[in-house]
Design a protein around this motif. Structure first.
Motif, PDB file in Angstrom:
ATOM      1  N   TRP A   1     -14.676 -14.979 -13.018  1.00  0.00           N
ATOM      2  CA  TRP A   1     -14.020 -14.292 -11.911  1.00  0.00           C
ATOM      3  C   TRP A   1     -12.699 -13.730 -12.425  1.00  0.00           C
ATOM      4  O   TRP A   1     -11.874 -14.462 -12.971  1.00  0.00           O
ATOM      5  N   ILE A   2     -12.510 -12.424 -12.251  1.00  0.00           N
ATOM      6  CA  ILE A   2     -11.314 -11.730 -12.714  1.00  0.00           C
ATOM      7  C   ILE A   2     -10.481 -11.331 -11.491  1.00  0.00           C
ATOM      8  O   ILE A   2     -10.984 -10.682 -10.574  1.00  0.00           O
ATOM      9  N   THR A   3      -9.210 -11.704 -11.488  1.00  0.00           N
ATOM     10  CA  THR A   3      -8.309 -11.351 -10.396  1.00  0.00           C
ATOM     11  C   THR A   3      -8.047  -9.847 -10.400  1.00  0.00           C
ATOM     12  O   THR A   3      -7.777  -9.263 -11.445  1.00  0.00           O
ATOM     13  N   ILE A   4      -8.125  -9.243  -9.222  1.00  0.00           N
ATOM     14  CA  ILE A   4      -7.807  -7.831  -9.058  1.00  0.00           C
ATOM     15  C   ILE A   4      -6.395  -7.742  -8.494  1.00  0.00           C
ATOM     16  O   ILE A   4      -6.094  -8.344  -7.462  1.00  0.00           O
ATOM     17  N   SER A   5      -5.509  -6.993  -9.162  1.00  0.00           N
ATOM     18  CA  SER A   5      -4.132  -6.891  -8.696  1.00  0.00           C
ATOM     19  C   SER A   5      -3.728  -5.467  -8.326  1.00  0.00           C
ATOM     20  O   SER A   5      -2.700  -5.272  -7.687  1.00  0.00           O
ATOM     21  N   ASP A   6      -4.534  -4.487  -8.713  1.00  0.00           N
ATOM     22  CA  ASP A   6      -4.187  -3.103  -8.461  1.00  0.00           C
ATOM     23  C   ASP A   6      -5.462  -2.304  -8.212  1.00  0.00           C
ATOM     24  O   ASP A   6      -6.442  -2.450  -8.948  1.00  0.00           O
ATOM     25  N   ILE A   7      -5.449  -1.492  -7.161  1.00  0.00           N
ATOM     26  CA  ILE A   7      -6.587  -0.636  -6.828  1.00  0.00           C
ATOM     27  C   ILE A   7      -6.016   0.746  -6.570  1.00  0.00           C
ATOM     28  O   ILE A   7      -5.099   0.892  -5.756  1.00  0.00           O
ATOM     29  N   PHE A   8      -6.524   1.752  -7.274  1.00  0.00           N
ATOM     30  CA  PHE A   8      -5.981   3.091  -7.081  1.00  0.00           C
ATOM     31  C   PHE A   8      -7.007   4.162  -7.426  1.00  0.00           C
ATOM     32  O   PHE A   8      -7.929   3.938  -8.198  1.00  0.00           O
ATOM     33  N   ILE A   9      -6.819   5.319  -6.820  1.00  0.00           N
ATOM     34  CA  ILE A   9      -7.641   6.482  -7.134  1.00  0.00           C
ATOM     35  C   ILE A   9      -7.054   7.122  -8.381  1.00  0.00           C
ATOM     36  O   ILE A   9      -5.844   7.352  -8.466  1.00  0.00           O
TER      37      ILE A   9
ATOM     38  N   VAL B   1       0.821  -1.207   0.000  1.00  0.00           N
ATOM     39  CA  VAL B   1       0.000   0.000   0.000  1.00  0.00           C
ATOM     40  C   VAL B   1       0.859   1.263   0.000  1.00  0.00           C
ATOM     41  O   VAL B   1       2.002   1.274   0.466  1.00  0.00           O
ATOM     42  N   GLU B   2       0.264   2.290  -0.557  1.00  0.00           N
ATOM     43  CA  GLU B   2       0.812   3.640  -0.531  1.00  0.00           C
ATOM     44  C   GLU B   2      -0.371   4.576  -0.690  1.00  0.00           C
ATOM     45  O   GLU B   2      -1.498   4.105  -0.907  1.00  0.00           O
ATOM     46  N   LYS B   3      -0.161   5.850  -0.572  1.00  0.00           N
ATOM     47  CA  LYS B   3      -1.273   6.785  -0.635  1.00  0.00           C
ATOM     48  C   LYS B   3      -2.025   6.632  -1.954  1.00  0.00           C
ATOM     49  O   LYS B   3      -1.422   6.616  -3.024  1.00  0.00           O
ATOM     50  N   HIS B   4      -3.339   6.448  -1.853  1.00  0.00           N
ATOM     51  CA  HIS B   4      -4.259   6.298  -2.987  1.00  0.00           C
ATOM     52  C   HIS B   4      -4.090   5.003  -3.770  1.00  0.00           C
ATOM     53  O   HIS B   4      -4.603   4.897  -4.886  1.00  0.00           O
ATOM     54  N   ARG B   5      -3.377   3.998  -3.222  1.00  0.00           N
ATOM     55  CA  ARG B   5      -3.126   2.804  -4.029  1.00  0.00           C
ATOM     56  C   ARG B   5      -2.867   1.557  -3.197  1.00  0.00           C
ATOM     57  O   ARG B   5      -2.235   1.608  -2.152  1.00  0.00           O
ATOM     58  N   MET B   6      -3.379   0.433  -3.728  1.00  0.00           N
ATOM     59  CA  MET B   6      -3.019  -0.904  -3.260  1.00  0.00           C
ATOM     60  C   MET B   6      -2.510  -1.632  -4.499  1.00  0.00           C
ATOM     61  O   MET B   6      -3.218  -1.713  -5.500  1.00  0.00           O
ATOM     62  N   ARG B   7      -1.301  -2.142  -4.455  1.00  0.00           N
ATOM     63  CA  ARG B   7      -0.743  -2.832  -5.616  1.00  0.00           C
ATOM     64  C   ARG B   7      -0.320  -4.244  -5.228  1.00  0.00           C
ATOM     65  O   ARG B   7      -0.183  -4.542  -4.049  1.00  0.00           O
ATOM     66  N   MET B   8      -0.158  -5.074  -6.233  1.00  0.00           N
ATOM     67  CA  MET B   8       0.183  -6.482  -6.029  1.00  0.00           C
ATOM     68  C   MET B   8      -0.802  -7.135  -5.051  1.00  0.00           C
ATOM     69  O   MET B   8      -0.420  -7.885  -4.159  1.00  0.00           O
TER      70      MET B   8
END
Length: 152
Positions: free
Chosen positions: A105-113, A86-93
Protein backbone atom coordinates in the motif's frame (compact mmCIF):
# COMPACT_ATOMS: atom_id res chain seq x y z
CA UNK A 1 -3.78 13.31 13.27
CA UNK A 2 -6.46 14.02 10.64
CA UNK A 3 -8.97 14.76 13.40
CA UNK A 4 -6.63 17.39 14.90
CA UNK A 5 -6.07 18.95 11.48
CA UNK A 6 -9.83 19.10 10.87
CA UNK A 7 -10.34 20.78 14.26
CA UNK A 8 -7.91 23.57 13.36
CA UNK A 9 -9.76 24.33 10.10
CA UNK A 10 -13.39 24.15 11.34
CA UNK A 11 -13.61 27.88 12.08
CA UNK A 12 -15.14 29.67 9.06
CA UNK A 13 -15.57 26.36 7.19
CA UNK A 14 -18.67 25.32 5.28
CA UNK A 15 -19.73 22.08 7.02
CA UNK A 16 -22.37 19.71 5.72
CA UNK A 17 -23.99 16.65 7.33
CA UNK A 18 -26.18 13.88 5.97
CA UNK A 19 -25.27 11.21 3.46
CA UNK A 20 -27.10 12.58 0.41
CA UNK A 21 -26.05 16.20 0.94
CA UNK A 22 -22.43 15.20 1.65
CA UNK A 23 -22.25 13.07 -1.50
CA UNK A 24 -23.62 15.99 -3.53
CA UNK A 25 -21.15 18.44 -1.95
CA UNK A 26 -18.19 16.11 -2.57
CA UNK A 27 -19.14 15.92 -6.27
CA UNK A 28 -19.59 19.70 -6.42
CA UNK A 29 -16.16 20.18 -4.85
CA UNK A 30 -14.46 17.93 -7.42
CA UNK A 31 -16.26 19.83 -10.18
CA UNK A 32 -15.22 23.19 -8.68
CA UNK A 33 -11.54 22.25 -8.58
CA UNK A 34 -11.73 20.61 -12.03
CA UNK A 35 -10.87 17.06 -10.96
CA UNK A 36 -12.74 13.95 -12.18
CA UNK A 37 -16.04 13.28 -10.39
CA UNK A 38 -15.23 9.64 -9.63
CA UNK A 39 -12.02 10.39 -7.75
CA UNK A 40 -13.64 10.05 -4.31
CA UNK A 41 -16.06 7.10 -4.62
CA UNK A 42 -17.00 7.22 -0.95
CA UNK A 43 -20.18 5.82 0.59
CA UNK A 44 -21.88 6.80 3.83
CA UNK A 45 -20.25 10.24 3.96
CA UNK A 46 -21.35 11.74 7.27
CA UNK A 47 -19.55 15.10 7.09
CA UNK A 48 -17.94 17.28 4.44
CA UNK A 49 -16.10 20.43 5.37
CA UNK A 50 -14.48 23.07 3.21
CA UNK A 51 -12.57 26.04 4.58
CA UNK A 52 -12.28 28.22 1.49
CA UNK A 53 -9.84 30.66 3.10
CA UNK A 54 -7.25 27.92 3.70
CA UNK A 55 -8.33 25.53 0.92
CA UNK A 56 -8.70 22.72 3.45
CA UNK A 57 -11.27 20.00 2.77
CA UNK A 58 -12.29 16.96 4.79
CA UNK A 59 -14.67 14.06 4.28
CA UNK A 60 -15.74 11.74 7.09
CA UNK A 61 -17.34 8.38 6.38
CA UNK A 62 -18.76 5.62 8.50
CA UNK A 63 -15.91 3.28 7.66
CA UNK A 64 -12.82 2.62 5.60
CA UNK A 65 -13.45 1.70 1.95
CA UNK A 66 -11.50 -0.05 -0.79
CA UNK A 67 -12.44 0.76 -4.38
CA UNK A 68 -11.19 -0.89 -7.57
CA UNK A 69 -10.69 1.42 -10.55
CA UNK A 70 -11.10 -1.19 -13.27
CA UNK A 71 -9.89 1.03 -16.11
CA UNK A 72 -6.41 1.18 -14.56
CA UNK A 73 -6.59 -2.08 -12.58
CA UNK A 74 -5.75 -0.42 -9.27
CA UNK A 75 -7.30 -0.75 -5.83
CA UNK A 76 -7.43 2.37 -3.69
CA UNK A 77 -8.08 2.46 0.04
CA UNK A 78 -9.89 5.40 1.64
CA UNK A 79 -9.71 5.83 5.42
CA UNK A 80 -12.76 6.99 7.39
CA UNK A 81 -11.31 10.52 7.30
CA UNK A 82 -9.86 11.94 4.08
CA UNK A 83 -8.33 15.42 4.08
CA UNK A 84 -6.55 17.65 1.59
CA UNK A 85 -5.71 21.20 0.66
CA UNK A 86 -7.36 21.94 -2.66
CA UNK A 87 -6.89 24.35 -5.52
CA UNK A 88 -7.81 24.26 -9.18
CA UNK A 89 -6.63 20.97 -10.74
CA UNK A 90 -4.96 19.80 -7.51
CA UNK A 91 -5.32 18.16 -4.11
CA UNK A 92 -2.15 18.40 -2.02
CA UNK A 93 -1.12 17.15 1.40
CA UNK A 94 -3.75 14.43 1.03
CA UNK A 95 -4.30 12.14 4.00
CA UNK A 96 -6.32 8.94 4.21
CA UNK A 97 -5.75 7.65 0.66
CA UNK A 98 -3.52 4.72 -0.37
CA UNK A 99 -3.07 2.82 -3.62
CA UNK A 100 -2.13 -0.83 -3.84
CA UNK A 101 0.95 -1.45 -5.98
CA UNK A 102 1.70 -5.15 -6.29
CA UNK A 103 1.56 -6.26 -2.64
CA UNK A 104 2.22 -2.90 -0.99
CA UNK A 105 0.00 0.00 0.00
CA UNK A 106 1.48 3.32 -1.13
CA UNK A 107 0.36 6.57 0.52
CA UNK A 108 -1.02 9.16 -1.90
CA UNK A 109 -0.13 12.73 -0.92
CA UNK A 110 -0.70 14.71 -4.10
CA UNK A 111 -3.28 14.47 -6.89
CA UNK A 112 -3.15 16.83 -9.85
CA UNK A 113 -3.98 17.23 -13.51
CA UNK A 114 -0.83 17.26 -15.63
CA UNK A 115 -0.39 20.83 -16.88
CA UNK A 116 1.26 19.56 -20.08
CA UNK A 117 -1.49 17.02 -20.81
CA UNK A 118 -4.93 17.72 -19.34
CA UNK A 119 -6.05 14.18 -20.24
CA UNK A 120 -3.65 12.82 -17.57
CA UNK A 121 -4.04 12.84 -13.80
CA UNK A 122 -0.98 12.31 -11.60
CA UNK A 123 -0.78 10.76 -8.16
CA UNK A 124 2.28 11.47 -6.04
CA UNK A 125 3.55 9.96 -2.83
CA UNK A 126 5.52 11.65 -0.03
CA UNK A 127 8.86 10.52 -1.48
CA UNK A 128 8.19 12.49 -4.68
CA UNK A 129 7.49 9.56 -6.99
CA UNK A 130 4.38 9.95 -9.12
CA UNK A 131 2.33 8.00 -11.65
CA UNK A 132 0.02 9.25 -14.37
CA UNK A 133 -3.24 7.75 -15.58
CA UNK A 134 -5.99 8.87 -17.98
CA UNK A 135 -8.44 11.29 -16.35
CA UNK A 136 -11.25 9.24 -17.93
CA UNK A 137 -10.42 6.31 -15.60
CA UNK A 138 -11.72 8.41 -12.68
CA UNK A 139 -14.96 9.70 -14.21
CA UNK A 140 -18.27 8.36 -12.97
CA UNK A 141 -19.88 6.00 -15.44
CA UNK A 142 -22.75 7.57 -17.42
CA UNK A 143 -25.46 5.38 -15.87
CA UNK A 144 -24.18 6.07 -12.34
CA UNK A 145 -24.13 9.81 -13.07
CA UNK A 146 -27.64 9.67 -14.57
CA UNK A 147 -28.91 7.85 -11.45
CA UNK A 148 -27.41 10.55 -9.21
CA UNK A 149 -28.88 13.31 -11.37
CA UNK A 150 -32.29 11.59 -11.31
CA UNK A 151 -32.25 11.38 -7.51
CA UNK A 152 -31.92 15.15 -7.15
Amino acid sequence: MATQLIATHRVNAEIYHGEDLCKQKSLELLDEICLPNGLLPLDQITEVGYNRSTGFVWLKTGKKKEHRFEAIRRTVSYESEVTAFVEKHRMRMVTGVKSKELFFWITISDIFIDENDSAKICFGNPSGISRSFPVSAFQLQDEEQEKKDGDQ
